[in-house]
Motif scaffolding. Structure first.
Motif, mmCIF file in Angstrom:
data_model
loop_
_atom_site.group_PDB
_atom_site.id
_atom_site.type_symbol
_atom_site.label_atom_id
_atom_site.label_comp_id
_atom_site.label_asym_id
_atom_site.label_seq_id
_atom_site.Cartn_x
_atom_site.Cartn_y
_atom_site.Cartn_z
ATOM 1 N N ALA A 99 -72.399 33.057 25.988
ATOM 2 C CA ALA A 99 -72.810 33.611 25.934
ATOM 3 C C ALA A 99 -73.340 33.547 27.117
ATOM 4 O O ALA A 99 -73.752 34.897 27.933
ATOM 5 C CB ALA A 99 -74.480 33.026 25.618
ATOM 6 N N LYS A 100 -73.542 32.862 28.276
ATOM 7 C CA LYS A 100 -73.548 32.539 29.613
ATOM 8 C C LYS A 100 -72.178 33.691 30.491
ATOM 9 O O LYS A 100 -72.574 34.513 31.354
ATOM 10 C CB LYS A 100 -73.564 31.560 30.432
ATOM 11 N N GLU A 101 -71.289 33.553 30.426
ATOM 12 C CA GLU A 101 -70.138 33.859 30.464
ATOM 13 C C GLU A 101 -70.579 35.906 30.049
ATOM 14 O O GLU A 101 -70.521 36.538 30.865
ATOM 15 C CB GLU A 101 -68.839 34.121 30.183
ATOM 16 N N LEU A 102 -70.776 36.009 28.905
ATOM 17 C CA LEU A 102 -70.726 37.000 28.190
ATOM 18 C C LEU A 102 -71.559 38.167 29.061
ATOM 19 O O LEU A 102 -71.597 39.114 29.201
ATOM 20 C CB LEU A 102 -71.148 37.610 26.995
ATOM 21 N N GLU A 129 -61.760 35.091 39.991
ATOM 22 C CA GLU A 129 -62.568 34.068 40.176
ATOM 23 C C GLU A 129 -63.562 34.796 40.767
ATOM 24 O O GLU A 129 -64.919 35.411 41.273
ATOM 25 C CB GLU A 129 -62.844 32.538 40.730
ATOM 26 N N LYS A 130 -63.439 35.316 42.256
ATOM 27 C CA LYS A 130 -63.995 36.451 42.986
ATOM 28 C C LYS A 130 -64.683 37.666 41.950
ATOM 29 O O LYS A 130 -66.267 37.946 42.051
ATOM 30 C CB LYS A 130 -63.153 36.924 43.750
ATOM 31 N N VAL A 131 -63.851 38.496 41.482
ATOM 32 C CA VAL A 131 -63.995 39.703 41.034
ATOM 33 C C VAL A 131 -65.171 39.115 39.463
ATOM 34 O O VAL A 131 -66.395 40.066 40.048
ATOM 35 C CB VAL A 131 -62.910 39.939 40.280
ATOM 36 N N GLU A 132 -64.706 38.219 39.098
ATOM 37 C CA GLU A 132 -65.850 37.865 38.359
ATOM 38 C C GLU A 132 -67.415 37.200 38.801
ATOM 39 O O GLU A 132 -68.270 37.783 38.737
ATOM 40 C CB GLU A 132 -65.710 36.447 37.435
ATOM 41 N N LYS A 133 -67.570 36.905 39.854
ATOM 42 C CA LYS A 133 -68.698 36.318 40.413
ATOM 43 C C LYS A 133 -69.300 38.233 41.217
ATOM 44 O O LYS A 133 -70.643 37.701 41.423
ATOM 45 C CB LYS A 133 -68.167 35.851 41.677
ATOM 46 N N ARG A 134 -68.493 38.370 41.265
ATOM 47 C CA ARG A 134 -69.111 39.889 41.866
ATOM 48 C C ARG A 134 -69.968 40.267 40.800
ATOM 49 O O ARG A 134 -71.033 41.907 40.817
ATOM 50 C CB ARG A 134 -67.932 40.994 42.148
ATOM 51 N N ARG A 135 -69.844 39.711 39.556
ATOM 52 C CA ARG A 135 -70.286 40.762 37.780
ATOM 53 C C ARG A 135 -71.506 40.042 38.187
ATOM 54 O O ARG A 135 -71.846 40.792 36.761
ATOM 55 C CB ARG A 135 -69.393 40.920 37.066
ATOM 56 N N GLN A 136 -71.938 39.309 38.094
ATOM 57 C CA GLN A 136 -72.772 38.696 37.893
ATOM 58 C C GLN A 136 -74.066 38.975 37.831
ATOM 59 O O GLN A 136 -74.471 40.205 39.252
ATOM 60 C CB GLN A 136 -73.325 36.951 38.722
ATOM 61 N N VAL A 137 -75.599 39.240 37.032
ATOM 62 C CA VAL A 137 -75.998 39.211 36.724
ATOM 63 C C VAL A 137 -77.092 39.237 38.074
ATOM 64 O O VAL A 137 -77.171 37.877 37.575
ATOM 65 C CB VAL A 137 -77.266 39.381 35.922
ATOM 66 N N PRO A 138 -77.800 39.595 39.262
ATOM 67 C CA PRO A 138 -79.183 38.637 39.469
ATOM 68 C C PRO A 138 -80.232 37.600 38.878
ATOM 69 O O PRO A 138 -80.330 38.221 37.700
ATOM 70 C CB PRO A 138 -79.743 39.352 41.064
ATOM 71 N N PHE A 139 -80.669 36.751 39.960
ATOM 72 C CA PHE A 139 -81.453 35.876 38.917
ATOM 73 C C PHE A 139 -83.009 36.142 38.272
ATOM 74 O O PHE A 139 -83.012 35.653 36.738
ATOM 75 C CB PHE A 139 -81.668 34.923 39.385
ATOM 76 N N HIS A 140 -83.146 37.425 38.386
ATOM 77 C CA HIS A 140 -84.471 37.796 38.359
ATOM 78 C C HIS A 140 -83.967 38.822 36.889
ATOM 79 O O HIS A 140 -84.880 39.439 35.721
ATOM 80 C CB HIS A 140 -85.300 38.566 39.733
ATOM 81 N N MET A 141 -82.890 39.323 36.860
ATOM 82 C CA MET A 141 -82.559 40.230 35.158
ATOM 83 C C MET A 141 -82.321 38.776 34.569
ATOM 84 O O MET A 141 -81.812 39.670 33.612
ATOM 85 C CB MET A 141 -81.395 40.677 35.993
ATOM 86 N N GLY A 159 -73.783 33.377 35.056
ATOM 87 C CA GLY A 159 -72.723 32.628 35.145
ATOM 88 C C GLY A 159 -71.885 31.839 34.791
ATOM 89 O O GLY A 159 -70.786 32.813 33.483
ATOM 90 N N LEU A 160 -70.482 31.604 35.216
ATOM 91 C CA LEU A 160 -69.074 31.642 35.439
ATOM 92 C C LEU A 160 -69.342 30.040 34.181
ATOM 93 O O LEU A 160 -69.835 28.806 34.645
ATOM 94 C CB LEU A 160 -67.625 31.490 36.484
#
Lengths: 926, 325
Positions: free
Chosen positions: A656-659, A677-689, A663-664
């Motif tokens: 769920a976390k990844e989907l 990994e870089k690409v995936e990191k760029r996709r992360q949703v900011p924490f407040h969301m 977080g990775l």
């Protein structure tokens, strides 16, 4: 200068690569290399050149960095470099053995020792030093002492007479060289040129560097002596054997000459600097072309008295812009320059269009500041960027007559001609979009639990404000496409926020008005919604709303706002992506505000479920978030089945976390390389969301419990029982495996304990496990309507416990009074009646209702445990026979016709045995 | 009191002492579905095998090596010889759980016993049945046919077919006679007179569903295994036939090509080893399924027996109730 270049570009000097304190190496331009030639390479020894040069270069580089570290008193760095130096020295051993220890090496050793001793002595300074440095200091001192022991004699000699020892050494070496190889002789004339040239770049370089004077002076001393020695050596080498005895004189002469030269240069340089300051731009730009970094402070752009016109400023702007993106261009300085230019333009009132134009460029170069896509803006730059954009919008609003567009060609721009409409090239929308991206990046890269994050989050209001203003601007002038884009931006900043203001307003309003949505129960102040830390941001938003009184539309509910924006996008958007995003955000927003049916209908109508797998990952993440929110919404409404279905996909994968892009997962590196990994990191949703994962899992597990436990009770004896939720079963099994069962601690344990209680129909205990202090704190209080959800939960638990109880214990009863049941489960009679009737109709419960006495009469048609086993056995035997027949078929072809008839007739029916309802009829056939 | 056994012409006599020892061993060490094992000692007299004594194997854990056990046995026997007890190794005993003893392990160890000492026998003691009131002690030997197969170590379907082995004739049961010295007999008679009749009422217990349920469960498990085994065998057969087809096709193609080449006057293609090209699939060993079948058979026998008894008891109970009313 050019005369130096001619000799400078000759091959041999080129080959001795630079090792100067040139931080920005190779500042572009074909001439930069010879310009920055290092002073100390003995590049003339041809035989061993490659190996030797390489080694010496390595050494000198290291020495240089040691010296730098010494200057800034970074002892730990010193230590590191020293270790590297030791290694490089070992590598150069071969060369050294042949030629003796080079002087510069001895010098660094001696200097380092002095330096360390000095530091060591300086008790005060030592105390101030940080731990790392202090540690490094002592270890470096020891190491050096040990190391220097080997060179004791040589160092002592060097200390006695630095110059002399050097010369001696050189001489000896020269001797050996002279005899060893009759290296290519060059004429003396070339030598001097060369020497000069060698000095030249240094001076050039020094001048362009804005180091403090004292330091550079010190450097000067250093390199001067160094270059002395080396050029001596050069001379020596170039002179043939015969001129060997003339050497000393010549050398001295040379040295003198050089000194003179240097002095001259210094003067020259100074004067030139002064000149430059007064020079017009023309002079300056030469510098840019020369490839020297544009670092210099420019106190003034234009010479005094020059009449500043639009054309001039434009020219300058273009010149600045030309440096953009080039290597060695100091981006910070560029920004400064542009700022300055704006000020100048403003001062001289060259017109708003020009200012606009320059500001566009400022923002662009602010974005350019980070060459790396992954890196994020520094706070200070970010603030500046925001400010700039605000100013820009300010200007645009003030001057609506200016036409701004990205399609305006450079040539057709009109900045100054007041007769024609002003046209400026540039696109605010793109800038704002980029700003939004930068904001996301900043949020991604900030530790979400730090104060810093909150600080950054405060900027969200500004970002929203900018977007809002841009929206109003574009509403007046923009094309539908642009509007769609800005609306999407707006939507993306709105959809995940719970509209507390609207919720409160609704509370105040009289009840009947609230028909579609559920009422928000007037209870204690509801705690933050599913987002983890929306608190500051919510406040921000309210503040912002208050502030922006002029923005009437802000006052409308976010629901209406979303509705309006999204509808526009649905109607006008031509790129599929914006529409998809808008739909998803809309659904999310509906779901967040518990408008389940509207959210669901929108989801179903959009048919996104069918083709979302073709979308790009960020949209998929948004889709996942939406589905999760939808599920949670359904749960709040008490639609357990829908909630379970919506959450199943996300939860069953265990990722769920990844989907959700929150977080990775820690996976082995083989599965994902650094790039990915870089690409995936760029996709992360900011924490407040973020969607709270624990809440998500809890909702899922509770939903699964409410579905699964009665089902399990009903199908206890089925051989082919299907699991509704694998994850729930997994949790149950984990719970069973525990050797000792204490009171539940985690959320999962609570759910497992509750499930166990429910299995026996003990709804009170089940309720206690699901709703209690701990769970309230962890999960339930996170809902906006926590009390309502809790009430729903109690009711569901009562109902499902009743069902479970009836399934489990119906075989014990002959009849049971509904009133007793109602009392047991604290439900009212009609509800119990309803539940039991439903069970009877669905043939889940073999019973009938006796109306007058309000009792349930059990029919006792359930097979007993042994009977059940026998039935299972029969089925299994059926399978066995079938399999056996297949073997027979293999052997004998289609011979087994007889059995097949039997099988089709008899064993197929076997499936029916398992259906509870069908049991009686089947038994009739026996 | 001699029964003539069908194959070897031997009969097994056991002493009550041995039976008691086995029971004691189980009571002390075995619980649930753990099995206890031990060694039988005795001697061959004429055509009978007399089991006169036994001793248990020590409980051993996984990491104990095997030779320890052998050592232990040898020493035990030596010690017994010192006190003048029969020390001829004549077999072994094992307890069982709901009659599940037809396993590969039993087969293997009995084979090695029987291979080394021809007369050896395995005594199967069923503690659950015994607890229900009837002593259940059975002696088994491997049939000579099975011995042959085991010696060959070939459990392929063909070999088993050739050996004509089915689950019925894997093991042979040997009748057991428990014989005691006259003194003991006298004492037993005396004890019987003294003991109250009520001690034996577990024979009349009507609670049967538990036992039956367990048996059914076990039976079901075996049926499942059997099913799986058959599926495996089925796949094998399919593979074989598929390969046969391929082989056939290949040969035909080869032939055609050769004919063509001949007509063109070229030399025919060299013969290649077809078996190399088509490796026949590994046939699954069939011993397992035989054993499972044997086990299913035992379960069925057990259940049948048990149910017959229980039906009798139920009828009796009904009659009693009628009588009382």
């Amino acid at each position: 200068m050019s005369r130096f270049f001619t000799t400078g570009s000759d091959s041999e000097s080129e080959s001795s690569a630079s090792g100067d304190e040139t931080a920005p190496k190779a500042a572009g331009g074909p001439y930069s290399k010879p310009l920055l030639l290092s002073e100390d390479e003995e590049d003339t020894k041809r035989v061993v050149r490659s190996a030797r040069d390489k080694r010496y270069e390595e050494l000198t580089n290291l020495i240089r960095s040691i010296r730098n570290a010494m200057k800034i008193r970074d002892v730990s760095r010193c230590l590191e470099e020293f270790e590297l130096l030791g290694r490089a020295w070992a590598k150069a051993k071969g060369v050294v053995d042949r030629e003796g220890v080079p002087r510069f090496y001895l010098r660094i050793l001696a200097d380092l020792e002095d330096y360390l001793n000095e530091l060591w002595e300086d008790k005060e300074g030592k105390k101030k030093m940080n731990k790392n440095n202090a540690k490094a200091l002592s270890s470096l001192r020891q190491k050096l002492r040990k190391y220097n022991r080997d060179y004791e004699g040589q160092i002592a000699a060097y200390r006695q007479n630095p110059e002399q020892s050097d010369e001696d050494e050189e001489k000896s070496r020269r001797d050996s060289e002279g005899s060893g190889s009759s290296s290519g002789a060059e004429d003396d004339a070339g030598n001097f040129l060369k020497r000069r040239e060698r000095d030249e770049p240094r001076s050039r370089y020094k001048e362009s560097e804005s180091e403090p004077e004292s330091e550079s002076d010190e450097d000067w001393g250093d390199s001067a002596s160094e270059s002395d020695s080396e050029s001596d050596e050069d001379d020596g080498k170039f002179t043939s054997l015969a001129s060997k005895f003339l050497k000393k004189d010549e050398e001295r002469r040379g040295a003198e000459r050089r000194r003179e030269e240097k002095a001259k240069k210094k003067l020259e340089r100074k004067s030139r600097r002064e000149e430059e300051e007064e020079e017009e731009e023309g002079g300056e730009w030469e510098k840019v072309k020369g490839g020297v970094p544009l670092i210099k402070e420019k106190p003034k752009m234009f010479a005094k008295g020059t009449e500043i016109t639009v054309g001039l400023v434009m020219k300058k702007l273009n010149e600045i812009l030309q440096a953009r993106g080039k290597k060695g261009t100091d981006r910070a300085a560029q920004i400064e320059l542009l700022q300055h230019l704006v000020a100048v333009a403003h001062e001289h009132q060259l017109g708003v269009p020009l200012e606009l134009k320059i500001k566009f460029n400022i923002v662009a170069s602010l974005y350019d500041y980070n060459p790396n896509l992954a890196a994020y803006m520094k706070a200070e730059l970010w603030q500046r960027c925001l400010g700039c954009i605000e100013e820009l919008l300010e200007l645009l609003f003030a001057h609506p007559e200016i036409f701004v567009g990205e399609n305006v060609l450079e040539e057709s721009e009109n900045l100054s001609n007041p007769e024609q409409p002003f046209r400026v090239r540039g696109c605010v929308l793109t800038l704002v979009e980029r700003m939004d991206e930068e904001f996301t990046k900043i949020m991604q890269n900030t530790d979400p639990h730090s104060q810093e994050y909150v600080e950054h989050l405060k900027d969200e209001a500004r970002v929203c404000g900018i977007i809002g203003r841009l929206q109003r601007y574009l509403q007046a002038k923009g094309s539908p496409e642009e509007l769609c884009r800005v609306y999407l931006l707006r939507v993306l900043h709105t959809y995940y926020k719970f509209d507390y203001a609207a919720a409160r307003r609704r509370q105040v309003r009289p009840r009947p008005q609230v028909s579609p949505g559920p009422q928000v129960s007037p209870g204690p102040q509801v705690s933050p919604g599913p987002q983890v830390s929306p608190d500051p941001q919510e406040k921000e938003k309210e503040d912002e709303e208050k502030e922006k009184q002029e923005e009437e539309e802000e006052e409308e509910d976010s629901e209406a706002l979303m509705e309006r924006l999204c509808r526009f996008v649905y109607a006008k958007d031509r790129t599929d992506r914006i529409r998809t995003c808008a739909i998803l955000c809309h659904i999310y927003h509906h779901a967040l505000h518990s408008r389940w049916y509207r959210a669901r209908d929108l989801m179903l109508m959009s048919h996104l479920q069918d083709n979302i797998q073709h979308a790009d990952p960020p949209v998929q993440i948004l889709y996942n978030r939406t589905m999760v929110q939808l599920g949670i919404c359904a749960f709040r409404q008490g639609l357990i089945k829908d909630a379970h279905n919506a959450l199943l996909d996300i939860q069953s994968s265990g990722r769920a976390k990844e989907l959700l892009g929150q977080g990775l997962l820690l996976r082995s590196l083989q599965e994902r390389n650094a790039e990915q990994e870089k690409v995936e990191k760029r996709r992360q949703v900011p924490f407040h969301m973020h969607v709270n994962l624990e809440l998500l899992e809890c909702v899922y597990l509770v939903a699964a419990m409410l579905l699964e436990i009665p089902y399990m009770a009903a199908h206890e004896f089925d051989a082919r029982r299907r699991m509704i939720s694998k994850q729930f079963h997994h949790q149950l099994r984990v719970g069973e495996r525990q050797p000792l069962l204490g009171p539940p601690e985690s959320m999962r344990e609570h759910v497992v304990a509750a499930s166990k209680a429910m299995k026996t129909g003990d709804w009170r205990r089940c309720h206690r496990f699901v709703v209690n202090e701990k769970m309230n704190g962890k999960v339930w209080d996170l809902f906006p309507e926590a009390d309502q959800v809790r009430a729903m939960l109690v009711r569901k638990i009562q109902e499902e416990s009743l069902r479970t109880y009836l399934f489990t214990y119906s075989s014990v009863y002959d009849s049971i009074s509904m009133e007793t049941l109602a009392a047991m489960f604290e439900l009212d009679l009609p509800t119990v009646h309803g539940i039991i009737s439903k069970m009877i109709i669905n043939e889940e419960l073999m019973a009938s209702l006796d109306q007058p006495t309000a009792t349930v009469m059990m029919h006792r048609t359930e097979p007993t445990a042994t009977q059940n086993l026998a039935l299972q056995l029969a089925e299994k035997l059926g399978n066995l026979v079938e399999n056996n027949e297949r073997v027979l078929d293999q052997r004998q072809g289609a011979y087994g016709g007889y059995f097949r008839d039997q099988k089709d007739g008899g064993y197929r029916k076997g499936d029916g045995y398992l259906r509870r309802g069908g049991f009686r009829q089947e038994r009739g056939n026996y | 009191m001699n029964f003539s056994a069908p194959f070897l012409g031997l009969c097994w006599k056991t002493r009550l002492q041995v039976v008691l020892k086995i029971i004691k061993h189980y009571q002390e060490e075995g619980q649930g579905n753990e099995v206890v094992q031990g060694v039988l000692l005795g001697l061959v007299v004429d055509d009978r095998l007399e089991i006169t004594n036994c001793f248990p194997f020590p409980q051993h854990t996984e990491d104990d090596a095997d030779f320890d056990e052998v050592q232990y046995q040898m020493e035990m026997m030596r010690s017994l010889r010192h006190v003048n007890i029969d020390h001829l190794h004549v077999g072994w005993y094992q307890s069982t759980y709901y009659g599940s003893f037809v396993t590969r392990a039993l087969l293997d160890s009995q084979f090695s016993y029987q291979h080394a000492i021809e007369e050896s026998v395995v005594l199967i003691y069923d503690p659950i049945k015994t607890a229900q009131g009837s002593l259940s002690l059975k002696a088994y030997r491997l049939t000579p046919k099975l011995m042959e197969v085991c010696k060959e170590k070939d459990f392929s379907p063909e070999a088993l077919k050739k050996a004509n082995i089915a689950y019925e004739n894997m093991f042979e049961e040997v009748p057991i006679v428990i014989k005691n010295s006259y003194l003991i007999n006298v004492m037993l008679w005396e004890l019987e007179k003294k003991s109250a009749v009520a001690d034996r009422h577990e024979l009349l217990s009507l609670a049967s569903s538990n036992h039956l349920g367990k048996s059914l469960q076990l039976l079901m498990d075996r049926v499942d295994e059997m099913s799986q085994d058959i599926v495996k065998y089925n796949t094998y057969l399919r593979n074989v036939s598929k390969q046969q087809q391929q082989k056939h096709q290949y040969q035909q193609r080869r032939q055609q090509e050769n004919i063509q080449r001949q007509s063109r006057g070229e030399p025919p293609l060299p013969e290649e080893d077809i078996n190399k090209l088509f490796k026949p699939p590994q046939p699954p060993p069939r011993m397992e399924s035989l054993l499972i079948a044997g086990q299913i058979n035992t379960y069925c026998q057990n259940i049948k027996e048990f149910n017959a008894q229980n039906l009798g008891k139920l009828f009796m109970a009904q009659a009693l109730q009628d009588y009382n009313n």
